[in-house]
Design an enzyme around this catalytic site. Sequence first.
Site, PDB file in Angstrom:
ATOM      1  N   ASP A 126      34.850  48.214  41.454  1.00  0.00           N
ATOM      2  CA  ASP A 126      34.147  49.481  41.692  1.00  0.00           C
ATOM      3  C   ASP A 126      32.659  49.325  41.379  1.00  0.00           C
ATOM      4  OD1 ASP A 126      33.441  50.320  38.916  1.00  0.00           O
ATOM      5  OD2 ASP A 126      35.600  50.554  38.626  1.00  0.00           O
ATOM      6  N   HIS A 165      35.009  39.624  40.293  1.00  0.00           N
ATOM      7  CA  HIS A 165      36.086  39.714  41.290  1.00  0.00           C
ATOM      8  C   HIS A 165      35.635  40.397  42.580  1.00  0.00           C
ATOM      9  CE1 HIS A 165      39.141  39.314  37.758  1.00  0.00           C
ATOM     10  NE2 HIS A 165      38.555  38.175  38.059  1.00  0.00           N
ATOM     11  N   SER A 191      43.098  43.707  29.667  1.00  0.00           N
ATOM     12  CA  SER A 191      44.262  43.106  29.000  1.00  0.00           C
ATOM     13  C   SER A 191      44.039  41.614  28.770  1.00  0.00           C
ATOM     14  CB  SER A 191      45.513  43.326  29.856  1.00  0.00           C
ATOM     15  OG  SER A 191      45.334  42.721  31.122  1.00  0.00           O
TER      16      SER A 191
HETATM   17  N1  APR Z   1      39.543  52.855  27.686  1.00  0.00           N
HETATM   18  C1  APR Z   1      39.568  51.511  27.471  1.00  0.00           C
HETATM   19  N2  APR Z   1      40.591  50.732  27.844  1.00  0.00           N
HETATM   20  C2  APR Z   1      41.631  51.315  28.469  1.00  0.00           C
HETATM   21  C3  APR Z   1      41.674  52.693  28.740  1.00  0.00           C
HETATM   22  C4  APR Z   1      40.572  53.484  28.318  1.00  0.00           C
HETATM   23  N3  APR Z   1      40.518  54.810  28.524  1.00  0.00           N
HETATM   24  N4  APR Z   1      42.848  52.963  29.374  1.00  0.00           N
HETATM   25  C5  APR Z   1      43.495  51.795  29.491  1.00  0.00           C
HETATM   26  N5  APR Z   1      42.765  50.791  28.946  1.00  0.00           N
HETATM   27  C6  APR Z   1      43.071  49.362  28.822  1.00  0.00           C
HETATM   28  C7  APR Z   1      44.547  49.014  28.756  1.00  0.00           C
HETATM   29  O1  APR Z   1      45.020  49.168  27.413  1.00  0.00           O
HETATM   30  C8  APR Z   1      44.529  47.564  29.207  1.00  0.00           C
HETATM   31  O2  APR Z   1      44.382  46.670  28.112  1.00  0.00           O
HETATM   32  O3  APR Z   1      42.597  48.700  29.978  1.00  0.00           O
HETATM   33  C9  APR Z   1      43.291  47.467  30.107  1.00  0.00           C
HETATM   34  C10 APR Z   1      43.577  47.279  31.568  1.00  0.00           C
HETATM   35  O4  APR Z   1      44.224  46.049  31.761  1.00  0.00           O
HETATM   36  P1  APR Z   1      44.644  45.581  33.227  1.00  0.00           P
HETATM   37  O5  APR Z   1      45.337  46.690  33.937  1.00  0.00           O
HETATM   38  O6  APR Z   1      45.364  44.294  33.088  1.00  0.00           O
HETATM   39  O7  APR Z   1      43.226  45.385  33.960  1.00  0.00           O
HETATM   40  P2  APR Z   1      42.222  44.155  33.856  1.00  0.00           P
HETATM   41  O8  APR Z   1      42.326  43.476  32.547  1.00  0.00           O
HETATM   42  O9  APR Z   1      40.900  44.672  34.280  1.00  0.00           O
HETATM   43  O10 APR Z   1      42.788  43.203  34.969  1.00  0.00           O
HETATM   44  C11 APR Z   1      42.111  42.017  35.269  1.00  0.00           C
HETATM   45  O11 APR Z   1      43.578  41.643  37.101  1.00  0.00           O
HETATM   46  O12 APR Z   1      44.793  42.316  38.954  1.00  0.00           O
HETATM   47  C12 APR Z   1      43.624  41.790  38.511  1.00  0.00           C
HETATM   48  O13 APR Z   1      41.722  41.559  39.769  1.00  0.00           O
HETATM   49  C13 APR Z   1      42.372  42.488  38.955  1.00  0.00           C
HETATM   50  O14 APR Z   1      40.221  42.540  37.843  1.00  0.00           O
HETATM   51  C14 APR Z   1      41.621  42.724  37.667  1.00  0.00           C
HETATM   52  C15 APR Z   1      42.224  41.696  36.729  1.00  0.00           C
END
Ligand code: APR
Length: 236
Positions: free
Chosen positions: A94, A109, A177
Amino acid sequence: MTHKPPHLVVLTGAGISAESGIQTFRAHDGLWADHRIEDVATPEAWTRDPARVLSFYDARRDQVRAARPNAAHRALANLEARGFEVNIITQNIDDLHERAGSRNVLHLHGEIMMARSSVNPRMRYPLGRDNIAIGDVCDQGSQLRPDVVWFGEAVPAYPEACEIVAEADLLLVVGTSLAVMPAAALVNELSLDAECILVDPDEQLQAPPGVVRWVTAAGEGVPALVRQWQRDARLF
Ligand code: APR
């Protein structure tokens, strides 16, 4: 003697945009609960069924267009506007960091608001209000695809991200994560005397050794940290 405020590098993931209404990936109601990665986010999926891939990213783009930057995006932009050296490295596709006003943003990404040639990654086009359709081609006649990095593809911005992290005094990791490589390995590039703070509400999240945890949502934790750094900066 004057001291410079610390050079801050911020690594963000889907969690920083969650409070803006953009779905994260690995939550029980996250994107990967409803879609199989191999159907929508791999080069093989694109070859097999490009229309399905495009429609998946059309929905993502609609979500991004409807979203607004939240307090966490704004706090980071504000810190930069006040003269702090801030680099943002985001896994997010985004554009909420940019819309909040951040200027040094590296998209590991890719970017959903850009299209690119499916043959030549350097041929990129801003999408504005458009989506990509089958038959939309670049200036060399190749089909356009979303300018995002799919699973199984190289991450061209990674070497630059490593260099940026190596220069940091402080690495702030927000809302990820740390499940996806190579982004998750960026923390290993920090110099030994640099600090690392992880803001994420998931208390089960395994932080790399030496990382200070703030178990809180980005919209609360990031502005609080930024306020603290701005107070500390008066001491520099
Ligand atoms: N504030 C902060 N963190 C949050 C919130 C919030 N309000 N809500 C959720 N989270 C946290 C969750 O606890 C989790 O640890 O955001 C994290 C999201 O993790 P993922 O869904 O695994 O996303 P991300 O780590 O960005 O994924 C990495 O995976 O599928 C691919 O390309 C995609 O860029 C992405 C990559």
